[in-house]
Design an enzyme around this catalytic site. Sequence first.
Site, PDB file in Angstrom:
ATOM      1  NE  ARG A 282      -0.871  -0.183   4.926  1.00  0.00           N
ATOM      2  CZ  ARG A 282       0.056   0.376   5.683  1.00  0.00           C
ATOM      3  NH1 ARG A 282       0.648   1.503   5.307  1.00  0.00           N
ATOM      4  NH2 ARG A 282       0.430  -0.195   6.810  1.00  0.00           N
ATOM      5  CG  HIS A 286      -3.598   0.556   8.782  1.00  0.00           C
ATOM      6  ND1 HIS A 286      -3.826  -0.714   8.319  1.00  0.00           N
ATOM      7  CD2 HIS A 286      -4.589   0.810   9.679  1.00  0.00           C
ATOM      8  CE1 HIS A 286      -4.893  -1.217   8.924  1.00  0.00           C
ATOM      9  NE2 HIS A 286      -5.380  -0.308   9.738  1.00  0.00           N
ATOM     10  CE1 TYR A 296       3.872   1.079   8.208  1.00  0.00           C
ATOM     11  CE2 TYR A 296       3.337   2.667   9.926  1.00  0.00           C
ATOM     12  CZ  TYR A 296       2.997   2.007   8.771  1.00  0.00           C
ATOM     13  OH  TYR A 296       1.772   2.255   8.167  1.00  0.00           O
TER      14      TYR A 296
HETATM   15  C1  TPP Z   1      -9.449  -8.915  15.713  1.00  0.00           C
HETATM   16  C2  TPP Z   1      -8.849  -7.576  15.478  1.00  0.00           C
HETATM   17  N1  TPP Z   1      -7.694  -7.249  16.122  1.00  0.00           N
HETATM   18  C3  TPP Z   1      -7.135  -6.038  15.916  1.00  0.00           C
HETATM   19  C4  TPP Z   1      -7.742  -5.130  15.080  1.00  0.00           C
HETATM   20  C5  TPP Z   1      -7.111  -3.765  14.860  1.00  0.00           C
HETATM   21  N2  TPP Z   1      -6.569  -3.710  13.522  1.00  0.00           N
HETATM   22  C6  TPP Z   1      -7.235  -3.114  12.532  1.00  0.00           C
HETATM   23  S1  TPP Z   1      -6.473  -3.261  11.080  1.00  0.00           S
HETATM   24  C7  TPP Z   1      -5.192  -4.124  11.763  1.00  0.00           C
HETATM   25  C8  TPP Z   1      -4.064  -4.599  10.887  1.00  0.00           C
HETATM   26  C9  TPP Z   1      -4.513  -5.524   9.829  1.00  0.00           C
HETATM   27  O1  TPP Z   1      -3.478  -5.744   8.914  1.00  0.00           O
HETATM   28  P1  TPP Z   1      -3.610  -6.716   7.709  1.00  0.00           P
HETATM   29  O2  TPP Z   1      -4.469  -7.874   8.053  1.00  0.00           O
HETATM   30  O3  TPP Z   1      -2.260  -7.004   7.200  1.00  0.00           O
HETATM   31  O4  TPP Z   1      -4.447  -5.898   6.620  1.00  0.00           O
HETATM   32  P2  TPP Z   1      -4.155  -4.492   5.943  1.00  0.00           P
HETATM   33  O5  TPP Z   1      -4.768  -3.449   6.840  1.00  0.00           O
HETATM   34  O6  TPP Z   1      -2.700  -4.343   5.785  1.00  0.00           O
HETATM   35  O7  TPP Z   1      -4.885  -4.521   4.654  1.00  0.00           O
HETATM   36  C10 TPP Z   1      -5.385  -4.283  13.112  1.00  0.00           C
HETATM   37  C11 TPP Z   1      -4.451  -4.967  13.994  1.00  0.00           C
HETATM   38  C12 TPP Z   1      -8.932  -5.510  14.446  1.00  0.00           C
HETATM   39  N3  TPP Z   1      -9.566  -4.716  13.612  1.00  0.00           N
HETATM   40  N4  TPP Z   1      -9.457  -6.735  14.648  1.00  0.00           N
END
Ligand code: TPP
Length: 383
Positions: A282, A286, A296
């Site tokens: 991306r 985020h 980071y």
């Molecule tokens: C169960 C849960 N734990 C923590 C979060 C907080 N959170 C939101 S997005 C995220 C990171 C997700 O990263 P990834 O799965 O790699 O997807 P990306 O956002 O990079 O598309 C986190 C930890 C959440 N939404 N749900």
Amino acid sequence: MGPGHITLDRTASREAQTASREAQTASHEVRTEDVEPLRLLDPEGRVLDERRLPDLDEPSLKELMRRMVFTRIWDSRAVSLQRQGRLGFYAPVSGQEASMIGSEFALDKDDFICPGYRDMPPLYWHGYPMHQLFLYSRGHQHGGRVPEGVSALMPQIIIGAQITQAAGVAMGFKLRRKPNVVIAYTGDGGSSQGDFYEGLNVAGVFRLPVIFFVSNNRYAISTPLHRQTAARSIAHKAVAAGIRGVQVDGMDVLAVYSAVREAADLARRGEGATLIEALTYRYGPHSLSGDDPTKYRTKAEEGEWERLDPLVRFRNFLLARGLWSEREEEDTIGQAKETVAKEMEKAESAEKMTIPGLLETMFEHLPPGLEEQRSGGTMIWPK
Ligand SMILES: Cc1ncc(C[n+]2csc(CCOP(=O)(O)OP(=O)(O)O)c2C)c(N)n1
């Protein structure tokens, strides 16, 4: 079956099927060693091997480009709208267009999408109205009301929490003998959730027509991939579930299309699930809720991925075939801006939410406890 290869199937007949496919197993399919991503275009958009190109006619190739350009403009407009306070939660998608557009393009209309919060583009191109995605971003209850005829769930904000549902929908398709497949989108972070393993496991056991599509953009907010998993790749996680695992260059729209198309064809033929890991990036933060990628990620790393920009790469491919022009690109940009403006207006003129409205959206018939509260006045109900 050579040393170091894992038999993915458990029964003798499945072993036979596996063996017959073994001969054709391509380098992008997971064994136990490292895996090579499926890639059809080089970083400059030159074809690596004409014979491997997917069977897409010229209008379809142009449509892939049109959708990617449209999506990039929509994304940049959405970022501005969020900054103006007109959208709420928004997770930018720029850089991930090839993964998102190529994967959806490989599906049929009645195939089912279980998206995460970032997967607005596949939802939109599958028929989910853009103004509803804007309403979702604004926290409006109607944002999640999936229109009749759209085969999808609303975006899931809890990471990994649509993976088991995807297996469930696939089970439904299988029991009803429907020729459809399900795709569940998640991220590299989502692939560490318990639900992820549960969904893959069920899909393996029941040989379900489902594709788990992991957009590995290398970061879960600020958590880098090497702190996410010690697995050789995310695609390798398929091995333990006894399903097919594939890695694909997620900045190459034709490769993504081919990988998903193949997985969907296999699923429709009763050959079960595939886990696809798309290597992508991306370009933005985020979300727009405050993370700062400069804390980071290095500039050098960002530059490396910008060099692989999926739009530039595919545009080069089309230009070499005389299939794209500046004029078409400008028209697409204009259409995207106009559509976003109109859809935003629609979202902004939606009726205001009320608590009774929220309950009516959630329940066809209000459960007795809630009905009593509403009529008994134990809760204050705004008009
Ligand atoms: C169960 C849960 N734990 C923590 C979060 C907080 N959170 C939101 S997005 C995220 C990171 C997700 O990263 P990834 O799965 O790699 O997807 P990306 O956002 O990079 O598309 C986190 C930890 C959440 N939404 N749900």
